[in-house]
Design a protein around this motif. Structure first.
Motif, PDB file in Angstrom:
ATOM      1  N   ARG A  55       0.725   2.254  30.178  1.00 14.78           N
ATOM      2  CA  ARG A  55       0.388   3.679  30.279  1.00 14.78           C
ATOM      3  C   ARG A  55      -0.315   3.992  31.593  1.00 14.78           C
ATOM      4  NH1 ARG A  55      -1.664   4.008  24.170  1.00 14.78           N
ATOM      5  NH2 ARG A  55       0.338   4.425  23.198  1.00 14.78           N
ATOM      6  N   THR A  56      -1.239   3.130  31.983  1.00 16.41           N
ATOM      7  CA  THR A  56      -1.957   3.334  33.241  1.00 16.41           C
ATOM      8  C   THR A  56      -0.988   3.264  34.423  1.00 16.41           C
ATOM      9  OG1 THR A  56      -3.980   2.399  32.310  1.00 16.41           O
ATOM     10  CG2 THR A  56      -3.808   2.446  34.717  1.00 16.41           C
ATOM     11  N   SER A  57      -0.146   2.246  34.432  1.00 13.89           N
ATOM     12  CA  SER A  57       0.813   2.087  35.530  1.00 13.89           C
ATOM     13  C   SER A  57       1.802   3.231  35.578  1.00 13.89           C
ATOM     14  CB  SER A  57       1.564   0.756  35.381  1.00 13.89           C
ATOM     15  OG  SER A  57       0.667  -0.317  35.437  1.00 13.89           O
ATOM     16  N   TRP A  58       2.274   3.668  34.418  1.00 15.32           N
ATOM     17  CA  TRP A  58       3.226   4.771  34.356  1.00 15.32           C
ATOM     18  C   TRP A  58       2.577   6.052  34.911  1.00 15.32           C
ATOM     19  CZ3 TRP A  58       8.173   5.224  34.213  1.00 15.32           C
ATOM     20  CH2 TRP A  58       8.768   6.440  33.866  1.00 15.32           C
ATOM     21  N   GLN A  59       1.343   6.313  34.529  1.00 17.41           N
ATOM     22  CA  GLN A  59       0.637   7.496  35.015  1.00 17.41           C
ATOM     23  C   GLN A  59       0.449   7.426  36.527  1.00 17.41           C
ATOM     24  OE1 GLN A  59       0.042  10.186  33.226  1.00 17.41           O
ATOM     25  NE2 GLN A  59      -0.731  11.206  35.024  1.00 17.41           N
ATOM     26  N   GLN A  60       0.125   6.238  37.041  1.00 19.79           N
ATOM     27  CA  GLN A  60      -0.024   6.071  38.488  1.00 19.79           C
ATOM     28  C   GLN A  60       1.296   6.341  39.199  1.00 19.79           C
ATOM     29  OE1 GLN A  60      -1.535   2.079  38.489  1.00 19.79           O
ATOM     30  NE2 GLN A  60      -3.664   2.753  38.688  1.00 19.79           N
ATOM     31  N   ALA A  61       2.390   5.864  38.645  1.00 16.65           N
ATOM     32  CA  ALA A  61       3.701   6.090  39.253  1.00 16.65           C
ATOM     33  C   ALA A  61       4.067   7.569  39.239  1.00 16.65           C
ATOM     34  CB  ALA A  61       4.765   5.268  38.523  1.00 16.65           C
ATOM     35  N   LEU A  62       3.790   8.255  38.141  1.00  9.18           N
ATOM     36  CA  LEU A  62       4.129   9.675  38.027  1.00  9.18           C
ATOM     37  C   LEU A  62       3.333  10.538  38.995  1.00  9.18           C
ATOM     38  CD1 LEU A  62       4.467  10.121  34.161  1.00  9.18           C
ATOM     39  CD2 LEU A  62       6.311  10.062  35.853  1.00  9.18           C
ATOM     40  N   THR A  63       2.093  10.145  39.257  1.00  5.99           N
ATOM     41  CA  THR A  63       1.235  10.947  40.133  1.00  5.99           C
ATOM     42  C   THR A  63       1.304  10.488  41.589  1.00  5.99           C
ATOM     43  OG1 THR A  63      -0.679   9.531  39.680  1.00  5.99           O
ATOM     44  CG2 THR A  63      -0.379  11.482  38.269  1.00  5.99           C
ATOM     45  N   GLY A  64       2.107   9.471  41.869  1.00  9.38           N
ATOM     46  CA  GLY A  64       2.222   8.980  43.246  1.00  9.38           C
ATOM     47  C   GLY A  64       1.075   8.114  43.684  1.00  9.38           C
ATOM     48  N   ASN A  65       0.248   7.682  42.743  1.00 11.24           N
ATOM     49  CA  ASN A  65      -0.900   6.831  43.046  1.00 11.24           C
ATOM     50  C   ASN A  65      -0.434   5.375  43.120  1.00 11.24           C
ATOM     51  OD1 ASN A  65      -3.427   5.779  43.420  1.00 11.24           O
ATOM     52  ND2 ASN A  65      -4.106   6.113  41.318  1.00 11.24           N
ATOM     53  N   THR A  66       0.366   5.082  44.141  1.00 13.30           N
ATOM     54  CA  THR A  66       0.940   3.743  44.304  1.00 13.30           C
ATOM     55  C   THR A  66       0.745   3.278  45.734  1.00 13.30           C
ATOM     56  OG1 THR A  66       3.099   4.671  44.876  1.00 13.30           O
ATOM     57  CG2 THR A  66       2.707   4.162  42.544  1.00 13.30           C
ATOM     58  N   LEU A  67       0.967   2.002  45.969  1.00 10.99           N
ATOM     59  CA  LEU A  67       0.890   1.444  47.314  1.00 10.99           C
ATOM     60  C   LEU A  67       2.303   1.192  47.824  1.00 10.99           C
ATOM     61  CD1 LEU A  67      -1.902  -1.267  46.876  1.00 10.99           C
ATOM     62  CD2 LEU A  67      -2.095   0.887  48.095  1.00 10.99           C
ATOM     63  N   PRO A  68       2.518   1.362  49.122  1.00 12.27           N
ATOM     64  CA  PRO A  68       3.810   0.972  49.686  1.00 12.27           C
ATOM     65  C   PRO A  68       4.006  -0.535  49.534  1.00 12.27           C
ATOM     66  CG  PRO A  68       2.557   2.309  51.237  1.00 12.27           C
ATOM     67  CD  PRO A  68       1.654   1.978  50.103  1.00 12.27           C
ATOM     68  N   LEU A  69       5.223  -0.953  49.344  1.00  9.61           N
ATOM     69  CA  LEU A  69       5.528  -2.367  49.159  1.00  9.61           C
ATOM     70  C   LEU A  69       4.978  -3.205  50.307  1.00  9.61           C
ATOM     71  CD1 LEU A  69       6.941  -4.332  47.286  1.00  9.61           C
ATOM     72  CD2 LEU A  69       9.043  -3.938  48.564  1.00  9.61           C
ATOM     73  N   SER A  70       5.014  -2.662  51.518  1.00  7.75           N
ATOM     74  CA  SER A  70       4.538  -3.401  52.689  1.00  7.75           C
ATOM     75  C   SER A  70       3.039  -3.712  52.624  1.00  7.75           C
ATOM     76  CB  SER A  70       4.841  -2.607  53.964  1.00  7.75           C
ATOM     77  OG  SER A  70       4.178  -1.353  53.918  1.00  7.75           O
ATOM     78  N   GLU A  71       2.283  -2.981  51.793  1.00 10.34           N
ATOM     79  CA  GLU A  71       0.838  -3.186  51.703  1.00 10.34           C
ATOM     80  C   GLU A  71       0.414  -4.039  50.508  1.00 10.34           C
ATOM     81  OE1 GLU A  71      -1.369   0.457  51.834  1.00 10.34           O
ATOM     82  OE2 GLU A  71      -0.143   1.270  53.456  1.00 10.34           O
ATOM     83  N   LEU A  72       1.330  -4.347  49.621  1.00  6.98           N
ATOM     84  CA  LEU A  72       0.951  -5.057  48.392  1.00  6.98           C
ATOM     85  C   LEU A  72       0.332  -6.425  48.641  1.00  6.98           C
ATOM     86  CD1 LEU A  72       3.827  -4.195  45.915  1.00  6.98           C
ATOM     87  CD2 LEU A  72       1.481  -3.348  45.927  1.00  6.98           C
ATOM     88  N   TRP A  73       0.776  -7.120  49.686  1.00  7.36           N
ATOM     89  CA  TRP A  73       0.302  -8.484  49.912  1.00  7.36           C
ATOM     90  C   TRP A  73      -0.715  -8.572  51.043  1.00  7.36           C
ATOM     91  CZ3 TRP A  73       1.476 -10.738  45.732  1.00  7.36           C
ATOM     92  CH2 TRP A  73       2.672 -10.455  45.081  1.00  7.36           C
ATOM     93  N   GLU A  74      -1.206  -7.431  51.543  1.00  8.97           N
ATOM     94  CA  GLU A  74      -2.207  -7.463  52.610  1.00  8.97           C
ATOM     95  C   GLU A  74      -3.453  -8.217  52.163  1.00  8.97           C
ATOM     96  OE1 GLU A  74      -3.325  -3.742  54.311  1.00  8.97           O
ATOM     97  OE2 GLU A  74      -1.330  -3.380  55.126  1.00  8.97           O
ATOM     98  N   GLY A  75      -3.931  -9.100  53.023  1.00  6.65           N
ATOM     99  CA  GLY A  75      -5.141  -9.854  52.749  1.00  6.65           C
ATOM    100  C   GLY A  75      -4.931 -11.074  51.870  1.00  6.65           C
ATOM    101  N   ILE A  76      -3.712 -11.303  51.442  1.00  4.97           N
ATOM    102  CA  ILE A  76      -3.420 -12.490  50.618  1.00  4.97           C
ATOM    103  C   ILE A  76      -2.741 -13.529  51.491  1.00  4.97           C
ATOM    104  CG2 ILE A  76      -2.090 -13.378  48.652  1.00  4.97           C
ATOM    105  CD1 ILE A  76      -2.370 -10.621  47.382  1.00  4.97           C
ATOM    106  N   GLU A  77      -3.341 -14.699  51.578  1.00 12.89           N
ATOM    107  CA  GLU A  77      -2.777 -15.774  52.394  1.00 12.89           C
ATOM    108  C   GLU A  77      -1.941 -16.689  51.519  1.00 12.89           C
ATOM    109  OE1 GLU A  77      -5.431 -17.791  55.047  1.00 12.89           O
ATOM    110  OE2 GLU A  77      -6.698 -16.010  55.224  1.00 12.89           O
ATOM    111  N   VAL A  78      -0.757 -17.011  51.997  1.00 20.87           N
ATOM    112  CA  VAL A  78       0.143 -17.909  51.282  1.00 20.87           C
ATOM    113  C   VAL A  78       0.294 -19.178  52.097  1.00 20.87           C
ATOM    114  CG1 VAL A  78       2.447 -18.180  50.348  1.00 20.87           C
ATOM    115  CG2 VAL A  78       1.364 -15.929  50.322  1.00 20.87           C
ATOM    116  N   ASP A  79       0.074 -20.315  51.451  1.00 18.89           N
ATOM    117  CA  ASP A  79       0.200 -21.604  52.168  1.00 18.89           C
ATOM    118  C   ASP A  79       1.641 -22.016  52.266  1.00 18.89           C
ATOM    119  OD1 ASP A  79      -2.515 -21.812  52.520  1.00 18.89           O
ATOM    120  OD2 ASP A  79      -2.811 -22.800  50.597  1.00 18.89           O
TER     121      ASP A  79
END
Length: 79
Positions: A55-79
């Motif tokens: 419900r929370t995620s659906w509401q965020q999607a409906l209101t445009g309260n989302t992050l661009p895909l390019s920003e989802l992994w910012e600050g996460i380091e992958v070895d």
């Protein structure tokens, strides 16, 4: 491969009970089994997802309260 999803229990002797409709499938020579166990900390319903989280995620999607895909992994380091 065709997938079937169902809920069942493991008996005390370690056997998994198949639904009747799967017992009729006799031409399958190989199957792949994935066992998902509910943990004590899970807050999911029997279908395997958290209704409140959805419900929370659906509401965020409906209101445009989302992050661009390019920003989802910012600050996460992958070895």
């Amino acid at each position: 491969m065709k997938a079937y999803e169902f809920s069942t229990h493991i008996s005390s002797d370690g056997k998994i009970e198949l639904p009747e409709y799967l017992k009729l499938l006799t031409n399958a020579s190989e199957v792949r089994i994935i066992v998902l166990l509910k943990e004590a900390t899970d807050t999911t319903d029997d279908e395997g997802f958290s209704v409140e989280s959805f419900r929370t995620s659906w509401q965020q999607a409906l209101t445009g309260n989302t992050l661009p895909l390019s920003e989802l992994w910012e600050g996460i380091e992958v070895d």
